[in-house]
Motif scaffolding. Structure first.
Motif, PDB file in Angstrom:
ATOM      1  N   MET A   1       0.824  -1.195   0.000  1.00  0.00           N
ATOM      2  CA  MET A   1       0.000   0.000   0.000  1.00  0.00           C
ATOM      3  C   MET A   1       0.871   1.263   0.000  1.00  0.00           C
ATOM      4  SD  MET A   1      -3.101   0.918  -0.095  1.00  0.00           S
ATOM      5  CE  MET A   1      -4.438   1.807   0.551  1.00  0.00           C
ATOM      6  N   GLN A   2       1.966   1.247   0.773  1.00  0.00           N
ATOM      7  CA  GLN A   2       2.844   2.423   0.842  1.00  0.00           C
ATOM      8  C   GLN A   2       3.424   2.742  -0.537  1.00  0.00           C
ATOM      9  OE1 GLN A   2       3.330   4.589   3.274  1.00  0.00           O
ATOM     10  NE2 GLN A   2       4.746   5.750   2.031  1.00  0.00           N
ATOM     11  N   TYR A   4       2.047   2.370  -3.449  1.00  0.00           N
ATOM     12  CA  TYR A   4       1.049   3.077  -4.243  1.00  0.00           C
ATOM     13  C   TYR A   4       0.871   4.502  -3.747  1.00  0.00           C
ATOM     14  CZ  TYR A   4       0.065  -1.561  -6.004  1.00  0.00           C
ATOM     15  OH  TYR A   4       0.184  -2.802  -6.566  1.00  0.00           O
ATOM     16  N   SER A   5       0.920   4.692  -2.444  1.00  0.00           N
ATOM     17  CA  SER A   5       0.779   6.026  -1.875  1.00  0.00           C
ATOM     18  C   SER A   5       1.931   6.924  -2.311  1.00  0.00           C
ATOM     19  CB  SER A   5       0.710   5.945  -0.350  1.00  0.00           C
ATOM     20  OG  SER A   5       0.568   7.235   0.194  1.00  0.00           O
ATOM     21  N   THR A   6       3.143   6.418  -2.266  1.00  0.00           N
ATOM     22  CA  THR A   6       4.310   7.187  -2.684  1.00  0.00           C
ATOM     23  C   THR A   6       4.242   7.486  -4.175  1.00  0.00           C
ATOM     24  OG1 THR A   6       5.621   6.144  -0.950  1.00  0.00           O
ATOM     25  CG2 THR A   6       6.832   7.215  -2.733  1.00  0.00           C
ATOM     26  N   PHE A   8       1.519   7.664  -6.015  1.00  0.00           N
ATOM     27  CA  PHE A   8       0.454   8.652  -6.195  1.00  0.00           C
ATOM     28  C   PHE A   8       0.938  10.044  -5.839  1.00  0.00           C
ATOM     29  CE2 PHE A   8      -2.824  11.078  -3.853  1.00  0.00           C
ATOM     30  CZ  PHE A   8      -3.529  11.528  -4.959  1.00  0.00           C
ATOM     31  N   GLN A   9       1.656  10.173  -4.735  1.00  0.00           N
ATOM     32  CA  GLN A   9       2.151  11.482  -4.319  1.00  0.00           C
ATOM     33  C   GLN A   9       3.059  12.091  -5.386  1.00  0.00           C
ATOM     34  OE1 GLN A   9       3.757  11.495  -0.274  1.00  0.00           O
ATOM     35  NE2 GLN A   9       2.255   9.944   0.298  1.00  0.00           N
ATOM     36  N   PHE A  40      -1.180  13.863   3.163  1.00  0.00           N
ATOM     37  CA  PHE A  40      -1.240  12.444   2.814  1.00  0.00           C
ATOM     38  C   PHE A  40      -1.290  11.538   4.055  1.00  0.00           C
ATOM     39  CE2 PHE A  40       0.833  14.347  -0.925  1.00  0.00           C
ATOM     40  CZ  PHE A  40      -0.033  13.905  -1.911  1.00  0.00           C
ATOM     41  N   TYR A  42      -3.985  10.891   5.934  1.00  0.00           N
ATOM     42  CA  TYR A  42      -5.263  10.178   5.988  1.00  0.00           C
ATOM     43  C   TYR A  42      -5.736   9.968   7.434  1.00  0.00           C
ATOM     44  CZ  TYR A  42      -3.505   9.205   1.316  1.00  0.00           C
ATOM     45  OH  TYR A  42      -2.977   9.324   0.067  1.00  0.00           O
ATOM     46  N   ASP A  73     -10.786   8.287  -3.596  1.00  0.00           N
ATOM     47  CA  ASP A  73     -11.266   6.925  -3.812  1.00  0.00           C
ATOM     48  C   ASP A  73     -12.772   6.934  -4.041  1.00  0.00           C
ATOM     49  OD1 ASP A  73     -12.252   7.434  -1.292  1.00  0.00           O
ATOM     50  OD2 ASP A  73     -11.120   5.845  -0.303  1.00  0.00           O
ATOM     51  N   LEU A  98      -8.919   6.796  -7.285  1.00  0.00           N
ATOM     52  CA  LEU A  98      -7.871   6.074  -6.574  1.00  0.00           C
ATOM     53  C   LEU A  98      -8.455   4.823  -5.944  1.00  0.00           C
ATOM     54  CD1 LEU A  98      -6.420   9.127  -4.637  1.00  0.00           C
ATOM     55  CD2 LEU A  98      -5.577   8.171  -6.764  1.00  0.00           C
TER      56      LEU A  98
END
Length: 99
Positions: A1-2, A4-6, A8-9, A40, A42, A73, A98
């Motif tokens: 998950m991290q 994808y978050s990175t 995306f950022q 970011f 959340y 999302d 997302l």
């Protein structure tokens, strides 16, 4: 998950940089309420996208706002369906889905 978050950022920052070449870009974070900047973490307990759109309408009332881009999302757990708020807007609303 991290990962994808990175990713995306980085992609969001690249999009903002590209848009900033031609347009004035204002960054906001929608969660419990609308805040300036992008967060970011959340950490908010709810998401009220309709209230965020309504607040953008108020902030930019009577100004030449070209468009709003929402990266989400799509899950809102507070307020009305954001489609109804976006339909009342005098500008285009674009979404980045997302998740």
């Amino acid at each position: 998950m991290q990962k994808y978050s990175t990713e995306f950022q980085k992609k969001l920052r690249a999009l903002i940089d590209k848009l900033s070449d031609k347009y004035e870009v204002a960054e906001f974070n929608a969660g419990d309420d609308l805040k300036r900047g992008i967060d970011f973490s959340y950490r908010d307990k709810s998401t009220d996208l309709s209230a965020a759109i309504d607040e953008v309408n108020d902030l930019y009332y009577n100004q030449n706002l070209g468009a709003v881009v929402i990266a989400s999302d799509g899950i809102y757990n507070k307020g009305i369906n954001p489609v109804y708020s976006a339909a009342k807007a005098a500008y285009s609303v674009y979404t980045i889905a997302l998740g």
